[in-house]
Design a protein around this motif. Structure first.
Motif, short mmCIF file in Angstrom:
data_model
loop_
_atom_site.label_atom_id
_atom_site.label_comp_id
_atom_site.label_asym_id
_atom_site.label_seq_id
_atom_site.Cartn_x
_atom_site.Cartn_y
_atom_site.Cartn_z
N SER A 92 0.82 -1.21 0.00
CA SER A 92 0.00 0.00 0.00
C SER A 92 0.85 1.26 0.00
O SER A 92 2.02 1.24 0.43
CB SER A 92 -0.92 0.02 1.23
N GLU A 121 0.35 3.73 1.93
CA GLU A 121 0.57 4.06 3.34
C GLU A 121 1.81 3.35 3.88
O GLU A 121 2.61 3.93 4.62
CB GLU A 121 -0.66 3.66 4.16
N TYR A 151 4.89 5.15 2.66
CA TYR A 151 5.12 6.37 3.44
C TYR A 151 5.76 6.04 4.79
O TYR A 151 6.66 6.74 5.25
CB TYR A 151 3.81 7.13 3.65
N ASN A 152 5.29 4.96 5.41
CA ASN A 152 5.87 4.55 6.69
C ASN A 152 7.33 4.17 6.53
O ASN A 152 8.19 4.58 7.32
CB ASN A 152 5.08 3.37 7.28
#
Length: 398
Positions: A245, A247, A250-251
């Motif tokens: 994903s 997300e 980004y993490n």
């Protein structure tokens, strides 16, 4: 010990200023040695040795669970009078709630406090509550080329010859202090990298699919100096049959940044005079991190030249952006108070320089403009744009 004058001078500037001095950077970049350098500097300036408290905290030493209260009482027990004490704390992030202990020492004693750390735990937790407005962060990088030359004082080769080693082997002090061949140097750097990834990212954030995480890291390393987005990484992984994903990407990027493995460089719109949130670039804490993973290829060093210039600008106190001037790209826009410079980086003249100079000449202001190159023909200027050899740029007082 090889002195690193830039950090000595910064620490002298902030000596006795009632702020906690936080030195933060990737593991093995020299933070502990800088604290030792500070201790020696304090002794030479007449501070009594029993008023300099040097504490080193490692996870191996505190498996039994040292608390911030234990930390506070341990330090406090050495403070026996009202005179000023200089407290030097190495790798404090290993102690949960360290900022509470430091805040108590700052408030309750006559102290001047310096701390170091290598990962996101250094700046997490309740630091915003306990130390807001009461600390200054001092970034610590691997060796600049000028520092590298200090480490190689006994080497009779010229700076330009030594630059080839600096480019290939990087600026980790442990490597610069030795006489390692390329293979051995990369083994050392790989060990540093694995320590950072394991201790500061994988274990801390409970990453279960290490292979997938490693593939994302490799993508970032392959694309140093290129603009890309989280969506681009997701699309690339999908093409390899590895769904992830946006997300999660980004993490991963955030965790790599907080471990000081990568540094984010945002785009700056020269027309709108604003920072853009898309198509950023990332640079590696040291060129050797790329080469230990992917091997050294002399035909593909352009991105690492950019990487080196980026950190030189950062070391000199500039805020650094990649520039957008309508449809034209500027490698770096570097700002410091009311000062600004523009820098283009290219490997060879003249085939690359025409485009780089043209892009700079389209910027309608009078701030200094540079094309930085490895070409031996570098020198002079073209319509006010200075053509500078990279070694001269790294060592110059411009």
């Amino acid at each position: 010990m090889v002195i690193r004058p830039q950090y000595r001078d910064i620490l002298r500037t902030y000596r006795n200023v009632p702020l906690v001095k936080i030195l933060a950077g990737i593991r093995r970049c020299g933070k502990s040695t800088i604290l030792e350098m500070l201790r020696d500097d304090l002794l030479e300036s007449g501070i009594a040795s029993d008023h300099i408290l040097f504490m080193r905290y490692t996870s191996e030493d505190f498996d039994d669970g040292m608390t911030h209260k234990d930390m506070y009482h341990s330090i406090k027990s050495h403070i026996t009078d009202g005179e000023r004490y200089y407290i030097l704390l190495d790798e404090v992030q290993e102690i949960e709630g360290w900022e509470k202990a430091v805040n108590s020492l700052l408030e309750g004693s006559n102290t001047d406090i310096y701390v170091t750390g290598s990962n996101s735990k250094l700046m997490s937790g309740e630091i915003s509550t306990y130390l807001t407005g009461r600390y200054i962060s001092i970034p610590v990088y691997t060796l600049s080329f000028a520092e590298y030359l200090d480490f190689k004082k006994t080497d009779s080769r010229s700076p330009r010859e030594l630059f080839n080693d600096y480019l290939r082997l990087g600026g980790f002090p442990i490597v610069a202090l030795g006489t390692f061949d390329q293979r051995s140097a990369y083994q050392i750097v790989e060990g540093i990298y694995n320590s950072v990834i394991t201790k500061d990212i994988v274990n801390r954030h409970n990453i279960m699919n290490f292979d997938l995480f490693n593939r994302v890291v490799k993508y970032i390393v392959e694309n140093v100096g290129k603009t890309f987005s989280a969506n681009a990484i997701v699309k690339f992984l999908k093409s390899e049959g590895r769904p992830l994903s946006v997300e999660a990407i980004y993490n991963y990027l955030a965790w790599l940044e907080k471990a000081f493995v990568i540094y984010r460089c945002q785009r700056y719109d020269l027309q709108g005079k604003s920072v853009l949130k898309t198509q950023e670039k990332f640079y590696l804490a040291d060129p050797s991190l790329k080469y230990c993973m992917m091997g050294f290829n002399p035909k593909s060093i352009a991105s690492m030249l950019e990487n080196i210039v980026y950190f030189e600008l950062r070391r000199r106190g500039y805020q650094v952006y990649i520039g957008k001037n309508e449809t034209k790209a500027i490698d770096f826009v570097a700002m410091q108070r009311d000062e600004r410079i523009y820098v283009q980086v290219c490997r060879k003249l003249p085939e690359e320089s025409d485009r780089e100079v043209a892009n700079l000449l389209e910027i309608r202001d009078h701030y200094p403009k540079y094309v930085v190159t490895l070409d031996e023909l570098a020198g002079g200027n073209i319509n006010g744009v200075k053509i500078v050899h990279l070694v001269d740029f790294l060592l110059g007082n411009w």
